[in-house]
Motif scaffolding. Structure first.
Motif, PDB file in Angstrom:
ATOM      1  N   MET A  25       0.692  -0.308  15.125  1.00 40.04           N
ATOM      2  CA  MET A  25       1.387  -0.580  13.932  1.00 40.04           C
ATOM      3  C   MET A  25       2.642   0.302  13.825  1.00 40.04           C
ATOM      4  O   MET A  25       3.506  -0.268  13.313  1.00 40.04           O
ATOM      5  CB  MET A  25       0.426  -0.076  12.539  1.00 40.04           C
ATOM      6  CG  MET A  25      -0.906  -1.067  12.338  1.00 40.04           C
ATOM      7  SD  MET A  25      -1.480  -0.128  10.827  1.00 40.04           S
ATOM      8  CE  MET A  25      -3.109  -0.703  11.092  1.00 40.04           C
ATOM      9  N   ARG A  28       5.186  -1.209  15.910  1.00 40.98           N
ATOM     10  CA  ARG A  28       5.897  -2.515  15.741  1.00 40.98           C
ATOM     11  C   ARG A  28       6.799  -2.393  14.442  1.00 40.98           C
ATOM     12  O   ARG A  28       7.591  -2.851  14.217  1.00 40.98           O
ATOM     13  CB  ARG A  28       4.650  -3.398  15.103  1.00 40.98           C
ATOM     14  CG  ARG A  28       3.694  -4.060  16.213  1.00 40.98           C
ATOM     15  CD  ARG A  28       2.791  -4.937  15.714  1.00 40.98           C
ATOM     16  NE  ARG A  28       3.147  -5.983  14.861  1.00 40.98           N
ATOM     17  CZ  ARG A  28       2.669  -6.863  14.056  1.00 40.98           C
ATOM     18  NH1 ARG A  28       1.292  -6.717  14.337  1.00 40.98           N
ATOM     19  NH2 ARG A  28       3.084  -8.006  13.405  1.00 40.98           N
ATOM     20  N   LYS A  29       6.441  -1.238  13.584  1.00 39.08           N
ATOM     21  CA  LYS A  29       7.127  -1.116  12.351  1.00 39.08           C
ATOM     22  C   LYS A  29       8.653  -0.210  12.835  1.00 39.08           C
ATOM     23  O   LYS A  29       9.369  -0.609  12.200  1.00 39.08           O
ATOM     24  CB  LYS A  29       6.353  -0.192  11.669  1.00 39.08           C
ATOM     25  CG  LYS A  29       6.941  -0.236  10.022  1.00 39.08           C
ATOM     26  CD  LYS A  29       6.099   0.663   9.016  1.00 39.08           C
ATOM     27  CE  LYS A  29       6.530   0.636   7.601  1.00 39.08           C
ATOM     28  NZ  LYS A  29       6.617  -0.515   7.009  1.00 39.08           N
ATOM     29  N   LYS A 112      -0.511 -11.895   3.424  1.00 42.15           N
ATOM     30  CA  LYS A 112      -0.278 -10.864   4.094  1.00 42.15           C
ATOM     31  C   LYS A 112       0.088  -9.645   3.075  1.00 42.15           C
ATOM     32  O   LYS A 112      -0.412  -8.468   3.363  1.00 42.15           O
ATOM     33  CB  LYS A 112       0.758 -10.881   5.359  1.00 42.15           C
ATOM     34  CG  LYS A 112       0.286 -11.536   6.127  1.00 42.15           C
ATOM     35  CD  LYS A 112       1.341 -11.447   7.525  1.00 42.15           C
ATOM     36  CE  LYS A 112       0.870 -12.233   8.831  1.00 42.15           C
ATOM     37  NZ  LYS A 112       1.680 -12.072  10.036  1.00 42.15           N
ATOM     38  N   GLU A 131       1.188  -4.428   3.609  1.00 42.14           N
ATOM     39  CA  GLU A 131       1.055  -5.603   4.383  1.00 42.14           C
ATOM     40  C   GLU A 131       0.301  -5.544   5.508  1.00 42.14           C
ATOM     41  O   GLU A 131      -0.175  -4.440   6.138  1.00 42.14           O
ATOM     42  CB  GLU A 131       2.475  -5.800   5.113  1.00 42.14           C
ATOM     43  CG  GLU A 131       2.645  -7.091   6.065  1.00 42.14           C
ATOM     44  CD  GLU A 131       4.002  -7.119   6.780  1.00 42.14           C
ATOM     45  OE1 GLU A 131       4.268  -8.251   7.217  1.00 42.14           O
ATOM     46  OE2 GLU A 131       4.730  -5.961   7.321  1.00 42.14           O
ATOM     47  N   VAL A 133      -1.324  -6.273   8.899  1.00 40.55           N
ATOM     48  CA  VAL A 133      -0.580  -6.279  10.210  1.00 40.55           C
ATOM     49  C   VAL A 133      -1.662  -6.563  11.308  1.00 40.55           C
ATOM     50  O   VAL A 133      -1.515  -6.817  12.464  1.00 40.55           O
ATOM     51  CB  VAL A 133       0.230  -5.162  10.694  1.00 40.55           C
ATOM     52  CG1 VAL A 133       1.501  -4.804   9.528  1.00 40.55           C
ATOM     53  CG2 VAL A 133      -0.649  -3.646  10.728  1.00 40.55           C
ATOM     54  N   TRP A 143      -3.701  -2.291   7.844  1.00 41.04           N
ATOM     55  CA  TRP A 143      -2.583  -2.486   7.076  1.00 41.04           C
ATOM     56  C   TRP A 143      -1.794  -1.385   6.806  1.00 41.04           C
ATOM     57  O   TRP A 143      -2.146  -0.204   7.272  1.00 41.04           O
ATOM     58  CB  TRP A 143      -3.019  -2.824   5.608  1.00 41.04           C
ATOM     59  CG  TRP A 143      -3.914  -1.863   4.943  1.00 41.04           C
ATOM     60  CD1 TRP A 143      -3.313  -0.744   4.003  1.00 41.04           C
ATOM     61  CD2 TRP A 143      -5.204  -1.478   5.056  1.00 41.04           C
ATOM     62  NE1 TRP A 143      -4.200   0.042   3.703  1.00 41.04           N
ATOM     63  CE2 TRP A 143      -5.540  -0.474   4.252  1.00 41.04           C
ATOM     64  CE3 TRP A 143      -6.279  -2.256   5.510  1.00 41.04           C
ATOM     65  CZ2 TRP A 143      -6.689   0.376   4.066  1.00 41.04           C
ATOM     66  CZ3 TRP A 143      -7.568  -1.708   5.511  1.00 41.04           C
ATOM     67  CH2 TRP A 143      -7.851  -0.480   4.735  1.00 41.04           C
TER      68      TRP A 143
END
Length: 216
Positions: A25, A28-29, A112, A131, A133, A143
């Motif tokens: 996560m 990606r963020k 989402k 969100e 994910v 999330w």
């Protein structure tokens, strides 16, 4: 190997998986929150791999801490239902306040995104948007909060299939309260004993969910 040792090994495996999910996560963020999520995931993975808790060790060096320190909460419970049945209930996010006592409401905005409202002391509340994910039906939901959230947070719940149609539900949550008075209030969302609170919540969920008969 004793049942207690087996349970500890299974918990470490689930913790390691949760840590890996949070690392993904974070990557990606990106940005500051992304780094924070990756750090949380790395901490969980390290603790699972080594059995050593650096956060608890460090806690012995200081006093009561500050509101900016992250809050980690995790616990597992075994439920007499299949992974898909338990997943289906959790995936309807409006059900989450029935599971976690610190939540006031969760409203799904689309497939989402959702808006979360959590209870705070003195009848106040804090809210943020989150969100999903990581969504694997019957296996895992992950999330994190969206940019601009009052409370930066992330979490995952995993559904491990066990014999005889049972499911081990493992929840891992991380909150990073803001600074100042609001942060102090957020830090008390789970009460004085965060791990005990989530454990009690999951035990109540187990009793309620198993008592529903065949869930819809």
């Amino acid at each position: 190997m004793t049942n207690n040792q087996t349970g500890m090994d299974q918990t470490r495996m689930m913790t390691g998986a949760a840590g890996g999910a949070l690392v993904l996560m974070g990557l990606r963020k990106r940005g500051v929150l992304g780094l924070g999520l990756a750090a949380v995931g790395g901490y969980l993975a390290y603790r699972a791999a080594t059995g050593h808790d650096p956060v608890m060790a460090a806690a012995g060096l200081g006093g009561s801490g500050t509101s900016s320190k992250p809050i980690f909460v995790e616990h597992s419970v075994v439920i007499d239902r299949t992974p898909q049945q338990v997943y289906d209930y959790w995936r309807k996010l409006e059900n989450l306040p029935r599971i976690m006592s610190h939540l006031e409401s969760v409203t799904e905005l689309d497939t989402k995104r959702s808006r979360w409202v959590a209870k705070a002391p003195l009848g106040t509340h804090v809210e943020w948007e989150a969100e999903i994910v990581n969504d694997k039906p019957g296996q895992r939901i992950g999330w994190h909060s969206l940019p601009g959230a009052t409370v930066d947070n992330a979490g995952s719940v995993q559904f491990e299939e066990l014999p005889n149609g049972h499911t081990r539900v493992h929840v891992a949550l991380s909150y990073r309260p803001p600074a100042g008075p609001l942060g102090a209030a957020v830090a008390k969302l789970f009460g004085e004993e965060p791990s005990q609170q989530i454990a009690e919540d999951l035990q109540k969920f187990k009793a309620s969910f198993e008592g529903m008969g065949t869930p819809a």
